[in-house]
Design a protein around this motif. Sequence first.
Motif, PDB file in Angstrom:
ATOM      1  N   GLN A  89     -11.075   4.513   8.319  1.00  0.00           N
ATOM      2  CA  GLN A  89     -12.178   5.352   8.791  1.00  0.00           C
ATOM      3  C   GLN A  89     -12.337   5.213  10.306  1.00  0.00           C
ATOM      4  N   GLU A  90     -12.267   3.956  10.798  1.00  0.00           N
ATOM      5  CA  GLU A  90     -12.340   3.712  12.256  1.00  0.00           C
ATOM      6  C   GLU A  90     -11.224   4.469  12.978  1.00  0.00           C
ATOM      7  N   PHE A  91     -10.030   4.428  12.368  1.00  0.00           N
ATOM      8  CA  PHE A  91      -8.861   5.074  12.951  1.00  0.00           C
ATOM      9  C   PHE A  91      -9.103   6.568  13.117  1.00  0.00           C
ATOM     10  N   LYS A  92      -9.693   7.175  12.054  1.00  0.00           N
ATOM     11  CA  LYS A  92      -9.940   8.618  12.100  1.00  0.00           C
ATOM     12  C   LYS A  92     -10.972   8.985  13.156  1.00  0.00           C
ATOM     13  N   ASN A  93     -11.849   8.012  13.495  1.00  0.00           N
ATOM     14  CA  ASN A  93     -12.898   8.291  14.468  1.00  0.00           C
ATOM     15  C   ASN A  93     -12.540   7.919  15.906  1.00  0.00           C
ATOM     16  N   LEU A  94     -11.304   7.449  16.124  1.00  0.00           N
ATOM     17  CA  LEU A  94     -10.899   7.107  17.497  1.00  0.00           C
ATOM     18  C   LEU A  94     -10.957   8.351  18.374  1.00  0.00           C
ATOM     19  N   SER A  95     -11.272   8.142  19.663  1.00  0.00           N
ATOM     20  CA  SER A  95     -11.227   9.284  20.580  1.00  0.00           C
ATOM     21  C   SER A  95      -9.766   9.646  20.823  1.00  0.00           C
ATOM     22  N   MET A  96      -9.541  10.858  21.292  1.00  0.00           N
ATOM     23  CA  MET A  96      -8.177  11.306  21.575  1.00  0.00           C
ATOM     24  C   MET A  96      -7.499  10.364  22.563  1.00  0.00           C
ATOM     25  N   LYS A  97      -8.235  10.007  23.631  1.00  0.00           N
ATOM     26  CA  LYS A  97      -7.676   9.135  24.657  1.00  0.00           C
ATOM     27  C   LYS A  97      -7.280   7.779  24.055  1.00  0.00           C
ATOM     28  N   THR A  98      -8.190   7.196  23.283  1.00  0.00           N
ATOM     29  CA  THR A  98      -7.920   5.881  22.688  1.00  0.00           C
ATOM     30  C   THR A  98      -6.692   5.939  21.793  1.00  0.00           C
ATOM     31  N   PHE A  99      -6.647   6.943  20.934  1.00  0.00           N
ATOM     32  CA  PHE A  99      -5.491   7.054  20.029  1.00  0.00           C
ATOM     33  C   PHE A  99      -4.195   7.178  20.823  1.00  0.00           C
ATOM     34  N   GLN A 100      -4.200   8.055  21.839  1.00  0.00           N
ATOM     35  CA  GLN A 100      -2.967   8.294  22.598  1.00  0.00           C
ATOM     36  C   GLN A 100      -2.493   7.029  23.306  1.00  0.00           C
ATOM     37  N   VAL A 101      -3.427   6.291  23.910  1.00  0.00           N
ATOM     38  CA  VAL A 101      -3.053   5.073  24.639  1.00  0.00           C
ATOM     39  C   VAL A 101      -2.524   4.018  23.662  1.00  0.00           C
ATOM     40  N   LYS A 131       0.700   1.951  10.895  1.00  0.00           N
ATOM     41  CA  LYS A 131       1.492   1.457  12.015  1.00  0.00           C
ATOM     42  C   LYS A 131       0.573   0.868  13.093  1.00  0.00           C
ATOM     43  N   LEU A 132      -0.421   1.657  13.502  1.00  0.00           N
ATOM     44  CA  LEU A 132      -1.331   1.209  14.547  1.00  0.00           C
ATOM     45  C   LEU A 132      -2.172   0.020  14.079  1.00  0.00           C
ATOM     46  N   ALA A 133      -2.679   0.123  12.853  1.00  0.00           N
ATOM     47  CA  ALA A 133      -3.577  -0.920  12.342  1.00  0.00           C
ATOM     48  C   ALA A 133      -2.887  -2.273  12.264  1.00  0.00           C
ATOM     49  N   SER A 134      -1.587  -2.279  11.918  1.00  0.00           N
ATOM     50  CA  SER A 134      -0.903  -3.564  11.775  1.00  0.00           C
ATOM     51  C   SER A 134      -0.855  -4.308  13.120  1.00  0.00           C
ATOM     52  N   ASP A 138       0.834  -1.197   0.000  1.00  0.00           N
ATOM     53  CA  ASP A 138       0.000   0.000   0.000  1.00  0.00           C
ATOM     54  C   ASP A 138       0.874   1.255   0.000  1.00  0.00           C
ATOM     55  N   ILE A 139       1.926   1.246   0.835  1.00  0.00           N
ATOM     56  CA  ILE A 139       2.839   2.393   0.904  1.00  0.00           C
ATOM     57  C   ILE A 139       3.516   2.605  -0.455  1.00  0.00           C
ATOM     58  N   LYS A 140       3.969   1.490  -1.043  1.00  0.00           N
ATOM     59  CA  LYS A 140       4.663   1.556  -2.334  1.00  0.00           C
ATOM     60  C   LYS A 140       3.772   2.148  -3.433  1.00  0.00           C
ATOM     61  N   THR A 141       2.526   1.628  -3.517  1.00  0.00           N
ATOM     62  CA  THR A 141       1.600   2.111  -4.549  1.00  0.00           C
ATOM     63  C   THR A 141       1.313   3.589  -4.365  1.00  0.00           C
ATOM     64  N   LYS A 142       1.062   3.992  -3.102  1.00  0.00           N
ATOM     65  CA  LYS A 142       0.733   5.399  -2.842  1.00  0.00           C
ATOM     66  C   LYS A 142       1.904   6.301  -3.248  1.00  0.00           C
ATOM     67  N   ILE A 143       3.123   5.886  -2.917  1.00  0.00           N
ATOM     68  CA  ILE A 143       4.282   6.712  -3.241  1.00  0.00           C
ATOM     69  C   ILE A 143       4.453   6.813  -4.762  1.00  0.00           C
ATOM     70  N   GLN A 144       4.233   5.665  -5.451  1.00  0.00           N
ATOM     71  CA  GLN A 144       4.367   5.665  -6.913  1.00  0.00           C
ATOM     72  C   GLN A 144       3.333   6.566  -7.578  1.00  0.00           C
ATOM     73  N   THR A 145       2.152   6.721  -6.934  1.00  0.00           N
ATOM     74  CA  THR A 145       1.109   7.541  -7.541  1.00  0.00           C
ATOM     75  C   THR A 145       1.024   8.919  -6.872  1.00  0.00           C
ATOM     76  N   ASP A 146       2.147   9.303  -6.222  1.00  0.00           N
ATOM     77  CA  ASP A 146       2.248  10.631  -5.614  1.00  0.00           C
ATOM     78  C   ASP A 146       1.222  10.918  -4.534  1.00  0.00           C
ATOM     79  N   LYS A 147       0.700   9.857  -3.898  1.00  0.00           N
ATOM     80  CA  LYS A 147      -0.195  10.081  -2.753  1.00  0.00           C
ATOM     81  C   LYS A 147       0.609   9.797  -1.501  1.00  0.00           C
ATOM     82  N   SER A 148       0.271  10.483  -0.399  1.00  0.00           N
ATOM     83  CA  SER A 148       1.036  10.168   0.807  1.00  0.00           C
ATOM     84  C   SER A 148       0.316   9.092   1.616  1.00  0.00           C
ATOM     85  N   PRO A 149       1.044   8.013   1.923  1.00  0.00           N
ATOM     86  CA  PRO A 149       0.436   6.954   2.728  1.00  0.00           C
ATOM     87  C   PRO A 149       0.174   7.447   4.151  1.00  0.00           C
ATOM     88  N   ASN A 150      -0.904   6.951   4.763  1.00  0.00           N
ATOM     89  CA  ASN A 150      -1.238   7.322   6.134  1.00  0.00           C
ATOM     90  C   ASN A 150      -0.440   6.428   7.090  1.00  0.00           C
TER      91      ASN A 150
END
Length: 319
Positions: A256-268, A234-237, A217-229
């Motif tokens: 999408q789930e990642f973007k909706n995490l609460s601040m506390k959840t993401f930080q922990v 990292k967290l999802a893996s 996914d990272i490779k494809t995004k870089i090849q198509t000039d998109k920035s990988p998230n």
Amino acid sequence: MADKFKSKQEQESLKYLEENFVGDNQDNDLNSIKKVDLSYLDDVPSNEYMVIPLDILPCGLFYKPGTKISIRSAKVQEVQAYSVVDDNNYLDITEKMNGILSSCIKYIYPNGTKGSYKDVRDGDRLFLIFMIRELTFPGGKNLSKDVTCENCGHEFKMELRATSSNKVQKSFVNIEMSPKLEKFFDSRERVFVFNIDGVDYKMAPPTIGIQEIFFGDIKTKIQTDKSPNVAFLKLASFLLHDRIKITEDGIKAKEQEFKNLSMKTFQVLNHAVGLMLFGIKEMKCDCPSCGLEVRTDMSFPSGASNIFVIPDAIDEYFG
Ligand SMILES: [Zn+2]
């Protein structure tokens, strides 16, 4: 199979295994290795693969009880494929190492069904690569690092070793679990469980399968000039610890789930991932001059290619 049908290299590595892996040498961390019959899996001679004790692996804790990982030595065609690795390209090094693992590893789930190298934890890749190397070159083709003893000033070469042989001691030291994580470890499920505001988040070091998909996914995004998230990947893996694959739509849903995490959840969770650095921590051995322990960081003296390519092959084989 009669010995005369085996190549000289196979005979040598079998002899090495018998001497060093199945012997009763107390110092040998691999003395619990036993030959097992995996011949029902395919037509590979059963005595080629060795089951390894999981507790020597950096991520050994994260395999469910009953999991069996076996390895064999690399064949010349596999070494040839590896030998063209680009030492300056981390993705290529990872791909080439995975190539070796895909041929030299057998993975069996606790229920007896067959898995693959994709089920192996990403943090075990390098350790297993060295174990395979040590089986492939039973004579112990030299791969070492120059070190100086702080106590007596003696300069010597420390060998990079995942296992001990009758000549060389194992030098790899694995990273231990951070005390902060200990109370979150579920030893039955072999995962960390974080209960955040009533929701259980389970994490463990990712599998090679998931890592391969995310690298793609990272490779494809870089090849198509998109920035990988990268923060998400990292967290999802680690959250996808029990998976070896995921579809593109699956990745999108997780993002999408990642973007909706609460601040506390993401930080922990982000802090927890930062502590899950399971792998080879450093190397150590006793100074040959004064006997005190010398430690050094884990690095390849001359690039990842030299793990399977012998730099001074002419001297090594004729010398
Ligand atoms: Zn010394």
